[in-house]
Design an enzyme around this catalytic site. Structure first.
Site, short mmCIF file in Angstrom:
data_model
loop_
_atom_site.label_atom_id
_atom_site.label_comp_id
_atom_site.label_asym_id
_atom_site.label_seq_id
_atom_site.Cartn_x
_atom_site.Cartn_y
_atom_site.Cartn_z
CB CYS A 190 -0.95 -0.04 1.18
SG CYS A 190 -2.40 0.98 0.89
CG HIS A 214 -4.88 -3.26 3.16
ND1 HIS A 214 -5.09 -2.24 2.27
CD2 HIS A 214 -5.99 -3.34 3.90
CE1 HIS A 214 -6.29 -1.73 2.50
NE2 HIS A 214 -6.86 -2.38 3.47
NE ARG A 233 -8.66 6.27 0.37
CZ ARG A 233 -7.36 6.55 0.58
NH1 ARG A 233 -6.91 7.76 0.35
NH2 ARG A 233 -6.55 5.62 1.00
#
Lengths: 245, 451
Positions: A97, A199, A131
């Protein structure tokens, strides 16, 4: 194998840990311990020098914008040469990330540009769009596994990452957004340097990948001893199902 | 917009509430959403009718419990409240409570992200801000985004008197330009942790960015801190808990200090995390003019909000429902569990619906390791049951003590059977808690919180 020890360097564990990155380290630790492999972890924070020869695996997680900026500065000023030297001797470097975004040349956020360590040829830009958030599954083809496998996880990133022409992604997006939402690429892999947006955390959802990393980091020719992975496989299946694969 | 429009929108909204209650559960925010669609300024308009004004509560953890405790105190003081008791805490939920409520004082818990809108519309007499922890990052984004929004609320002048947790640096700092801010905190180092927990977020100075030095840690990043670079430090609280004795799930005793005196309090809710909720409720009530004796008596009669320490008899066992939804909140529960004597029997339910956060990575940040060596039996359920089980395996719980049963009804039966004659600790995420309560209501074991 009792004389073996996996020596891990955790980069900025106090700052770059936002998506439960310690779950990744926990998987490595327990899966080594259950096999009688030693496990040693060294934390390297802001200002700490890194020894390029003292570790088999370097881990860099994700952080909030401000923390990521602090760490980027320090990575470039204090740790860049050591990380290049470690990569040159084939140590494993796993960046997830926000850490992944620092592996390349730069991360542009509007007027600001965060420098990267330049271990791989990629650039990241914070786009105006939403996002990229959600469950994700990718297909990876890694050496020594005899065929493609699936990694499942969760992604949540504002940056869009573009790989340079000579660079290969870690995997192909099956479900989710990946590096930029449209290239079909997810992550990057150059030898043992690996970056990914997955993640969730990554390794608990993909215990087989934790084992692959341990094997690469220790330079093992033979596969690791098998473990009772019933729960690991059920959790992996659950993460795949959540992503729709 | 005319009063007539509010009336018409209100009629449609009440009808929507009736229909959604008939349809099953919840039904607490839909009428408010309908109302706001017809009258976007409904909160402002209906809020202005409250004869005694209103008070607002926000925090990552403890909103519902703090509001329930404050409600008990304020009602004892003689206030008639309009209160979003069931925890529907976005604009729709606040509007619905205003629509259905009949009282003089508004008491509203408000979602962290809706705070600016609701405060702007209500212009409350006081705003209590309890804590800021990393929550569901896929829903809420980064902590600092919320901290910045809260800073704008604090500076905006619509929040009334600020009531702030002195022990949370990112919250306490909101009062830096407000001389009348009322601060609360724990003044007893005997309940401190040996070290800072992993799930600590506001570790760097809000003013200059240097890492804080901590003299004492209480819960996550809550404690007594000081910035070595710029000198910013934890302010002295006006509302204090000292001489604390924690009695696990049987509650605690402490000395409550207010500007108008001190009182001994036997507080029935479990854990240090609930003591923070008690202090917040006490401080808010003080800011609203309630005397010390009434506050202390109200806390002694405090009751768990639904699903937050609620006790329910189920199949020969006493089930304690302990909502867990983010690392810091879970750690508060896990710390309290770890202080219990004897082996623990657990039902852990992990869902990944939108209201839980689709991203379940937070369970790896919570300190389930505290339970290693303490678990006799744990049944894992929910949409991500195997990952919950895996977390416990890597926390050090032996696999033969971990069962996976994704179906909640079957999981409850199995867990309760194993705990017969004793206590079952149920740790559900938010939607899992609602589903678990629905099961228990259907079995006549719990009260319908939405009735």
């Amino acid at each position: 194998m009792a004389d073996r020890t996996l020596r891990v360097c955790a980069l900025y564990p106090d700052l770059m840990n936002i998506y439960a990155d310690r779950g990744n380290l926990l998987l490595l630790e327990r899966r080594c311990a259950w096999r009688g492999i030693g496990f040693a972890v060294t934390a390297a924070g802001i200002g700490d020098a890194v020894d390029p020869d003292a570790h088999d695996l370097y881990y860099l997680g994700g952080g909030q914008d401000r923390d990521q900026m602090l760490c980027a500065q320090d990575l470039v000023e204090v740790k860049r040469d050591a990380l290049h030297a470690a990569a040159a001797r084939d140590a494993v470097l796993l960046a997830v990330c926000g850490g992944y975004q620092l592996l390349g040349h730069s991360y542009a956020l509007g007027d600001e540009e965060i420098p990267g360590v330049g271990l791989v040829d990629l650039r990241t830009v914070r786009a105006d769009g939403p996002r990229l958030i959600g469950n994700v599954a990718i297909e990876v083809d890694l050496p020594g596994l005899g065929g493609p496998r699936v990694l499942a996880g969760f992604e949540n990133h504002g940056g869009r990452t573009r790989l340079g022409p000579g660079e290969r992604p870690l995997g192909r997006v099956l479900r989710g957004h990946g590096n930029d939402g449209h290239s079909g690429h997810e992550g990057v892999r150059r030898g043992n340097v690996i970056g990914t947006y997955l993640h969730g955390p990554l390794l608990p959802k993909n215990a087989w990948f934790a084992d692959w990393l341990i094997g690469r980091a220790l330079g093992l020719a033979e596969p690791l001893d098998p473990l009772d992975d019933a729960l690991e496989e059920a959790a992996h299946a659950g993460a795949r199902r959540a992503a729709g694969v | 917009m005319s009063p007539l429009r509010t009336t018409i929108a209100g009629g449609a909204a009440r009808a929507a509430g009736g229909l959604s209650r008939l349809a099953g559960r919840g039904g607490t925010s839909l009428p408010g959403k309908v109302l706001l669609r017809g009258d976007p300024r409904a909160i402002e308009r209906l809020g202005a009718r409250l004869a005694h004004g209103s008070a607002v509560i926000s925090a990552t953890n403890g909103k519902t419990t703090t509001a329930a405790l404050a409600a008990g105190i304020l009602e004892r003081h003689g206030e008639r409240l309009v209160h979003n008791r069931a925890g529907a805490n976005m604009a729709g939920g606040v509007a619905a409570a205003l629509l259905h409520g009949d009282g003089e004082l508004g008491l509203f818990e408000v979602d962290e992200f809706w705070l600016d809108q609701v405060v702007g519309a209500l212009r409350p007499r006081a705003t209590l801000l309890g804590n800021l922890f990393r929550d569901q990052l896929d829903r809420y984004g980064e902590l600092e985004t919320i901290a910045d929004r809260w800073a704008a609320v604090a500076a905006g002048g619509a929040a009334g008197r600020l009531v702030l947790n002195a022990d949370d640096p990112s919250v306490a700092d909101l009062g830096r330009d407000h001389a009348d801010a009322l601060l609360y905190g724990i003044e007893d180092d005997s309940v401190a942790l040996a070290e800072m927990q992993h799930a600590s977020d506001a570790t760097h100075c809000r003013r200059c960015g240097a890492p804080y030095d901590y003299e004492v840690h209480h819960l996550g990043h809550l404690g007594r801190y000081r910035c070595p670079r710029c000198g910013a430090r934890r302010p002295d609280p006006h509302v204090r808990a000292s001489a604390i004795e924690l009695h696990g799930f049987d509650g605690s005793r402490f000395t409550l200090g207010l500007p108008d005196g001190e009182a001994e309090v036997a507080f029935p809710l479990p854990g240090l995390y609930n003591l923070y909720n008690a202090l917040g409720a006490a401080a808010l009530a003080h800011a609203l003019g309630v005397p010390l004796a009434t506050i202390a008596a109200g806390l002694e009669e405090g009751q768990a909000a639904f699903g937050r320490g609620e006790r329910v008899a189920v199949a020969g066992a006493e089930a304690l429902i302990l909502l867990v939804k983010n690392p810091a909140g879970a750690n508060g529960v896990l710390q309290t569990l770890a202080r219990e004597a004897g082996p623990l029997r657990l039902l852990a339910v992990l869902n990944d619906q939108i209201a839980d956060g689709r991203d379940v990575s937070w369970i790896w940040d919570a300190d389930f390791d505290l339970l290693a060596g303490r678990v006799a039996q744990v049944t894992c359920s929910g949409t991500r049951a195997p990952e919950m089980a895996l977390r416990l395996k890597y926390a050090g719980v032996p696999v033969e003590r971990i069962a996976v049963e994704p179906d909640l009804a079957r999981a409850l039966d199995a867990a309760a059977a194993g705990a017969a004659g004793g206590r079952l600790y149920a740790l559900p995420t938010y939607t899992a808690m609602l589903a678990l309560r629905e099961l228990l209501v259907a079995r006549g074991a719990a009260e319908d919180s939405f009735a």
